[in-house]
Design an enzyme around this catalytic site. Structure first.
Site, mmCIF file in Angstrom:
data_model
loop_
_atom_site.group_PDB
_atom_site.id
_atom_site.type_symbol
_atom_site.label_atom_id
_atom_site.label_comp_id
_atom_site.label_asym_id
_atom_site.label_seq_id
_atom_site.Cartn_x
_atom_site.Cartn_y
_atom_site.Cartn_z
ATOM 1 N N LYS A 71 37.938 51.545 31.151
ATOM 2 C CA LYS A 71 36.842 50.392 31.583
ATOM 3 C C LYS A 71 37.558 49.948 32.886
ATOM 4 O O LYS A 71 36.790 49.652 33.820
ATOM 5 C CB LYS A 71 36.499 49.711 30.481
ATOM 6 C CG LYS A 71 35.930 50.301 29.500
ATOM 7 C CD LYS A 71 35.489 49.424 28.077
ATOM 8 C CE LYS A 71 36.569 48.783 27.462
ATOM 9 N NZ LYS A 71 37.475 49.897 26.656
ATOM 10 N N THR A 72 38.696 49.272 32.695
ATOM 11 C CA THR A 72 39.484 48.651 33.740
ATOM 12 C C THR A 72 39.658 49.376 34.945
ATOM 13 O O THR A 72 39.395 49.108 36.133
ATOM 14 C CB THR A 72 40.828 47.999 33.276
ATOM 15 O OG1 THR A 72 40.694 47.393 32.136
ATOM 16 C CG2 THR A 72 41.350 46.872 34.311
ATOM 17 N N ASP A 111 36.881 41.242 31.781
ATOM 18 C CA ASP A 111 37.205 42.261 30.637
ATOM 19 C C ASP A 111 36.785 41.261 29.261
ATOM 20 O O ASP A 111 36.928 40.124 29.378
ATOM 21 C CB ASP A 111 38.756 42.353 30.913
ATOM 22 C CG ASP A 111 39.182 43.499 29.848
ATOM 23 O OD1 ASP A 111 38.170 44.249 29.198
ATOM 24 O OD2 ASP A 111 40.528 43.780 29.628
ATOM 25 N N THR A 119 34.902 46.218 24.153
ATOM 26 C CA THR A 119 34.835 47.067 23.112
ATOM 27 C C THR A 119 33.890 47.130 22.276
ATOM 28 O O THR A 119 33.807 47.939 21.277
ATOM 29 C CB THR A 119 36.494 47.048 22.360
ATOM 30 O OG1 THR A 119 36.517 45.538 22.077
ATOM 31 C CG2 THR A 119 37.503 47.380 23.140
ATOM 32 N N ARG A 147 45.035 55.950 27.700
ATOM 33 C CA ARG A 147 46.260 55.077 27.456
ATOM 34 C C ARG A 147 47.267 55.461 26.566
ATOM 35 O O ARG A 147 48.645 55.471 26.759
ATOM 36 C CB ARG A 147 45.973 53.672 27.145
ATOM 37 C CG ARG A 147 46.957 52.824 27.161
ATOM 38 C CD ARG A 147 46.561 51.144 26.974
ATOM 39 N NE ARG A 147 45.655 50.879 27.618
ATOM 40 C CZ ARG A 147 44.982 49.849 27.592
ATOM 41 N NH1 ARG A 147 44.727 49.512 25.928
ATOM 42 N NH2 ARG A 147 43.762 49.265 28.078
#
Ligand code: ADP
Length: 350
Positions: free
Chosen positions: A68-69, A113, A162, A221
């Site tokens: 997302k980031t 975020d 999330t 990640r």
């Protein structure tokens, strides 16, 4: 006691952040996987550029570590815009947001975020900023209170969460584009690892990377983190080269099993199977048993277990499935429910 794990939704420490930043794709063509989202973003970016207009507000939602980031930064980069990053819990009062918004230039991106964790006053302050590019600021109080309308430059808000379900309906409806990020398949994760291995100048073959990919819970990640752990292990226990044997032993040391589950995942399943006899059990109760935060279980542990079909979410709570018991070598005994029909219940009649 909380279990230390490789797989976490916590913000990364500085070393890991540096490791990640260098591996973050900067342009859309460098992004691997999430093809449907990437295709839609390409169209939106090209159209906005042709019209010479800023992009509409975008919301990315999905489990942690899926990009997302990364995508927020890529979008800003593709638009040739500056990006300012913050997070829901960091914006405690309207003034925090006012400071950010009043310094923003036309076309710039504001990335928030964990946007579901904005406080209600800050969220409400955001509505006119998103819709009409102005904020209503109240100065003084009581009799002397007055509202000042402050015009803003046209910016793009990119939110990440999330938990799209926790976002209020008025906030959700102000986003022009809402994109759900899904877990990556093994082929895409292998490609991501190939790119990372190249950037980190690691010596390894595709089979080894594929093995790491299968243990990465569909999450870039985690894939990058495991690659880093395996790299360390190879340097200390081997000749620096990433071989299948090195990957196997280093993942064993990290207590990551053949499906990528770690000790916390297994404890979750064992608690459900043992303490709660297969369930249904409420998430709060499981969290208390494990000494973990409910949010960690809901954000980090459950999504992948649900995806694997190891856990079922029902109205009455979480239930373990037969596949999960088989994976852990536990006995599965399904408790009868009303859905199973009357014959499974002891009617009390002889
Ligand atoms: P999120 O914001 O969803 O928690 P991030 O954007 O921080 O996830 O992504 C975590 C890491 O995964 C990034 O640092 C990057 O290295 C990697 N990554 C994410 N998406 C991709 C992608 N599409 N291609 C390659 N690497 C990716």
């Amino acid at each position: 006691m909380a279990i230390d794990r490789v797989i976490t939704s916590e913000s990364k420490n500085e070393a890991e952040e540096n490791f990640n930043v260098s591996l973050r794709p900067k342009q859309l063509r460098e992004c691997i996987g999430q093809q449907k989202v990437i295709d839609k973003l390409k169209i939106a970016i090209e159209a906005a550029k042709k019209r010479n207009e800023p992009l509409e507000h975008i919301l990315f939602y999905g489990p942690p570590g899926l990009g997302k980031t990364t995508l927020a930064n890529v979008v800003a980069n593709e638009m040739g815009a500056n990006i300012r990053c913050t997070s829901g819990p960091a914006l405690t009062k309207q003034g925090d947001l006012m400071g950010l918004l009043s310094n923003i230039n036309t076309g710039d991106t504001l990335f928030i975020d964990e946007i579901h964790r904005l406080s209600t006053p800050v969220e409400e302050f955001m509505y006119p900023a998103m819709e009409e590019f102005r904020v209503d600021f109240t100065v003084d109080s009581g009799l002397h209170a007055k509202t000042i309308n402050f015009p803003l430059k046209r910016f793009t808000l990119i939110g990440a969460t999330t938990r799209a379900g926790l976002l209020s309906a008025p906030m959700r409806s102000r986003f022009g584009m809402l994109y759900h990020l899904e877990f990556y398949n093994t082929a895409d994760l292998t490609l991501i690892l190939k790119r990372s291995a190249k950037l980190l100048q690691l010596n390894c073959d595709e089979g080894t990377l594929n093995l790491i990919a299968t243990r990465s819970r569909g999450t870039p990640r985690i894939a990058n983190r495991l690659l880093k752990r395996v790299r360390d292990y190879a340097q200390v226990k081997g000749q620096g080269e990433l071989t299948t044997a090195i990957v196997e032993s280093s993942l064993k040391m990290e207590q990551i099993d053949g499906l990528g589950l770690d000790e916390l995942d297994r404890s979750f399943l064992r608690a459900l199977a043992g303490v709660y006899e297969g369930g249904p059990a409420g998430i709060e109760a499981i969290a208390a048993t494990l000494g973990e935060e409910r949010d960690t279980l809901e954000d980090v542990v459950e999504p992948y277990l649900l995806q694997l079909g190891f856990v079922r979410r029902t109205n009455r709570g979480r239930e373990i499935t037969k596949q999960a018991c088989e994976h852990l070598g536990l006995k599965y005994s399904k408790k009868p429910t009303a859905d199973d029909g009357p014959e499974l219940f002891d009617s009390g009649q002889p």
